[in-house]
Motif scaffolding. Structure first.
Motif, PDB file in Angstrom:
ATOM      1  N   ARG A 267     -84.044 -45.996  22.897  1.00 45.09           N
ATOM      2  CA  ARG A 267     -82.633 -45.827  22.534  1.00 45.09           C
ATOM      3  C   ARG A 267     -82.033 -44.556  23.119  1.00 45.09           C
ATOM      4  O   ARG A 267     -80.828 -44.355  23.043  1.00 45.09           O
ATOM      5  N   GLN A 268     -82.867 -43.693  23.680  1.00 46.25           N
ATOM      6  CA  GLN A 268     -82.373 -42.436  24.232  1.00 46.25           C
ATOM      7  C   GLN A 268     -82.121 -42.589  25.728  1.00 46.25           C
ATOM      8  O   GLN A 268     -83.044 -42.572  26.544  1.00 46.25           O
ATOM      9  N   VAL A 269     -80.849 -42.744  26.088  1.00 44.89           N
ATOM     10  CA  VAL A 269     -80.449 -42.936  27.480  1.00 44.89           C
ATOM     11  C   VAL A 269     -79.228 -42.079  27.753  1.00 44.89           C
ATOM     12  O   VAL A 269     -78.298 -42.011  26.938  1.00 44.89           O
ATOM     13  N   LEU A 270     -79.220 -41.408  28.897  1.00 47.86           N
ATOM     14  CA  LEU A 270     -78.091 -40.591  29.329  1.00 47.86           C
ATOM     15  C   LEU A 270     -77.758 -40.944  30.771  1.00 47.86           C
ATOM     16  O   LEU A 270     -78.603 -40.795  31.661  1.00 47.86           O
TER      17      LEU A 270
ATOM     18  N   ALA B 268     -81.735 -34.100   7.486  1.00 46.01           N
ATOM     19  CA  ALA B 268     -82.542 -34.996   8.316  1.00 46.01           C
ATOM     20  C   ALA B 268     -82.191 -34.771   9.777  1.00 46.01           C
ATOM     21  O   ALA B 268     -81.128 -34.231  10.107  1.00 46.01           O
ATOM     22  N   ALA B 269     -83.083 -35.186  10.658  1.00 44.94           N
ATOM     23  CA  ALA B 269     -82.832 -35.041  12.092  1.00 44.94           C
ATOM     24  C   ALA B 269     -81.645 -35.901  12.502  1.00 44.94           C
ATOM     25  O   ALA B 269     -81.546 -37.065  12.090  1.00 44.94           O
ATOM     26  N   PRO B 270     -80.717 -35.369  13.312  1.00 49.70           N
ATOM     27  CA  PRO B 270     -79.581 -36.160  13.779  1.00 49.70           C
ATOM     28  C   PRO B 270     -80.027 -37.318  14.675  1.00 49.70           C
ATOM     29  O   PRO B 270     -81.167 -37.359  15.149  1.00 49.70           O
ATOM     30  N   SER B 271     -79.132 -38.216  14.922  1.00 52.30           N
ATOM     31  CA  SER B 271     -79.413 -39.346  15.813  1.00 52.30           C
ATOM     32  C   SER B 271     -79.242 -38.918  17.267  1.00 52.30           C
ATOM     33  O   SER B 271     -78.619 -37.890  17.569  1.00 52.30           O
ATOM     34  N   TRP B 272     -79.785 -39.713  18.185  1.00 54.15           N
ATOM     35  CA  TRP B 272     -79.601 -39.441  19.604  1.00 54.15           C
ATOM     36  C   TRP B 272     -78.124 -39.497  19.979  1.00 54.15           C
ATOM     37  O   TRP B 272     -77.657 -38.725  20.810  1.00 54.15           O
ATOM     38  N   GLU B 273     -77.380 -40.399  19.357  1.00 54.56           N
ATOM     39  CA  GLU B 273     -75.958 -40.522  19.666  1.00 54.56           C
ATOM     40  C   GLU B 273     -75.210 -39.223  19.373  1.00 54.56           C
ATOM     41  O   GLU B 273     -74.258 -38.869  20.090  1.00 54.56           O
ATOM     42  N   GLN B 274     -75.631 -38.498  18.339  1.00 55.76           N
ATOM     43  CA  GLN B 274     -74.991 -37.225  18.025  1.00 55.76           C
ATOM     44  C   GLN B 274     -75.270 -36.172  19.086  1.00 55.76           C
ATOM     45  O   GLN B 274     -74.483 -35.242  19.268  1.00 55.76           O
ATOM     46  N   VAL B 275     -76.371 -36.316  19.784  1.00 56.58           N
ATOM     47  CA  VAL B 275     -76.680 -35.401  20.900  1.00 56.58           C
ATOM     48  C   VAL B 275     -75.949 -35.843  22.151  1.00 56.58           C
ATOM     49  O   VAL B 275     -75.286 -35.042  22.826  1.00 56.58           O
ATOM     50  N   SER B 276     -76.037 -37.125  22.488  1.00 56.44           N
ATOM     51  CA  SER B 276     -75.477 -37.620  23.747  1.00 56.44           C
ATOM     52  C   SER B 276     -73.956 -37.441  23.800  1.00 56.44           C
ATOM     53  O   SER B 276     -73.393 -37.176  24.868  1.00 56.44           O
ATOM     54  N   THR B 277     -73.268 -37.599  22.649  1.00 63.64           N
ATOM     55  CA  THR B 277     -71.818 -37.422  22.669  1.00 63.64           C
ATOM     56  C   THR B 277     -71.420 -36.000  23.020  1.00 63.64           C
ATOM     57  O   THR B 277     -70.332 -35.774  23.564  1.00 63.64           O
ATOM     58  N   ARG B 278     -72.284 -35.054  22.739  1.00 63.81           N
ATOM     59  CA  ARG B 278     -71.991 -33.653  23.073  1.00 63.81           C
ATOM     60  C   ARG B 278     -72.326 -33.338  24.528  1.00 63.81           C
ATOM     61  O   ARG B 278     -72.066 -32.224  24.978  1.00 63.81           O
ATOM     62  N   LEU B 279     -72.912 -34.291  25.227  1.00 63.89           N
ATOM     63  CA  LEU B 279     -73.209 -34.116  26.648  1.00 63.89           C
ATOM     64  C   LEU B 279     -72.226 -34.866  27.536  1.00 63.89           C
ATOM     65  O   LEU B 279     -72.387 -34.900  28.750  1.00 63.89           O
ATOM     66  N   GLU B 280     -71.218 -35.457  26.940  1.00 64.83           N
ATOM     67  CA  GLU B 280     -70.250 -36.247  27.707  1.00 64.83           C
ATOM     68  C   GLU B 280     -68.971 -35.462  27.937  1.00 64.83           C
ATOM     69  O   GLU B 280     -68.655 -34.518  27.221  1.00 64.83           O
TER      70      GLU B 280
END
Length: 407
Positions: free
Chosen positions: A322-325, A395-407
């Motif tokens: 699920r982790q794709v950039l 709890a650990a955030p989701s990957w989506e919460q990380v990826s949105t900050r890289l866009e």
């Protein structure tokens, strides 16, 4: 956004009666908090790679987790980054020294970025113990060295050498440099003189107070017309090495490196002990109940962008479909920073299959400067490595919460 306490000292240099370049005046110029972008605090340790050994993903993740676990922080108003002082002083010396070193190096990069407006990325930062061939010939291979070399991406060959000192003690309260700080500054000026008056700075970080406290020294070198040749006691360069020509740009040009083994004996108040942890040599001050600044091994360097190092991190990192950039897989995951106590901070270390465009890294820096400091999930990219720190999270955030900050 968590902060640390920063004091800026303006230091003028000149020659003493023996013709040595020393600090002649030092004035406390500013005392203010500085915002800390936590991924950048981990930057140096993230990029440090064993040049002759492989490092698995779980080892690199554990190193970063260890550093954060000894710190306390939150994203609330007026929050300050502090150290778990009692835990730090009760830890094994080589563990405490590793944490102190990592924080000291991180605060050097943070304060150089803030005060000197250094805008470089991982390609513009080098460790003196592992300089690339294009730079190594400019510096003596023997004797005292600095820690980090900051290359200015906007000024061609302009460089600044930075010295990182870390202490587990409470920060000094005097309005002038301490005797220990002044002694180190004078050693740095001797190094600068032997390298054609190379720009230098020092960040002195203390972890023993209610918050991390940093003294940053802004060094002014003598004007070109008043500079004297290096004293005859200067060490001869090793075969094949050379001293750089004087560089333009004055004291605010960017560069620094670590010391040769044994150089720190002058500042030790007790027995010098060599420890080894994960293949690294540490030079630890003992005998006073204080942790001195650890020595990084000559085999360690800023080499996270070397293909074989990052490739092995990628191969050994856990997969997550699920982790794709940008259609590229990102391996790695979250870990809670609770190795020494309860914590609501989480760390993410991700490894990309291919390096991201430099534009993305520049975009993240611009966004941070334009108001991203209040984000409770801080994300940064160093080449193929993604580092994220989540504050005040159950709890650990989701990957989506990380990826949105890289866009």
């Amino acid at each position: 956004m968590p902060t640390v306490d920063l004091r800026i000292f303006r230091c003028e240099s000149g020659y003493n009666a023996n013709g040595e370049l020393v600090v002649v005046r030092a004035k406390l110029d500013k005392h203010r908090p500085i915002d800390v972008w936590l991924p950048s605090l981990l930057k140096v340790n993230t990029l440090a790679a064993p040049l002759r050994r492989k490092m698995a993903y779980r080892i690199k993740q554990h190193e970063l987790n260890l550093v954060l676990s000894f710190l306390s922080m939150s994203n609330s108003n007026n929050s300050r980054v502090g150290a778990r002082v009692a835990d730090l002083k009760s830890a094994a010396r080589h563990i405490g020294a590793f944490v102190t070193e990592s924080v000291g190096m991180g605060m050097l990069t943070a304060t150089v970025s803030d005060h000197f407006r250094w805008s470089g990325n991982h390609d513009d930062l080098e460790h003196f113990d592992a300089l690339p061939a294009r730079l190594a010939g400019d510096y003596y291979r023997r004797g005292v060295r600095r820690d980090l070399l900051f290359l200015d991406p906007t000024a061609g060959v302009s460089r600044m050498a930075g010295e990182a000192r870390g202490r587990s003690t409470r920060p000094p309260t005097k309005m002038r440099p301490t005797a220990e700080q002044r002694r180190r500054l004078n050693q740095m000026l001797g190094w600068s003189e032997r390298h054609s008056y190379h720009p230098v700075t020092m960040a002195w970080t203390c972890l023993g107070g209610p918050a991390l406290a940093v003294d940053l020294f802004d060094m002014t070198l003598p004007p070109s017309g008043q500079r004297r040749p290096a004293s005859s006691s200067a060490p001869e360069p090793s075969p094949g090495s050379r001293v750089p020509e004087a560089e333009a740009g004055g004291p605010r040009s960017i560069a620094r490196a670590g010391d040769a083994p044994g150089d720190r004996a002058a500042e030790s108040h007790g027995e010098q002990i060599n420890e080894r942890l994960a293949g690294r040599s540490y030079h630890v001050v003992d005998g006073t109940g204080e942790l001195g600044f650890a020595e990084m091994d000559f085999e360690m360097g800023m080499r996270a962008y070397v293909p074989n190092f990052v490739d092995y991190l990628y191969e050994t990192a856990p997969e997550n479909d699920r982790q794709v950039l940008d259609d590229e897989p990102v391996r790695g995951g979250w870990v809670k920073t609770d190795l020494v106590g309860s914590s609501k901070t989480h760390l993410f270390l991700g490894v990309l299959r291919r390096e991201q465009l430099e534009e993305r890294q520049d975009m993240l820096r611009r966004r941070r400067l334009e108001g991203g400091w209040t984000d409770d999930i801080q994300v940064d990219v160093f080449g193929r490595l993604i580092v994220a720190v989540a504050l005040d999270s159950a709890a650990a955030p989701s990957w989506e919460q990380v990826s949105t900050r890289l866009e």
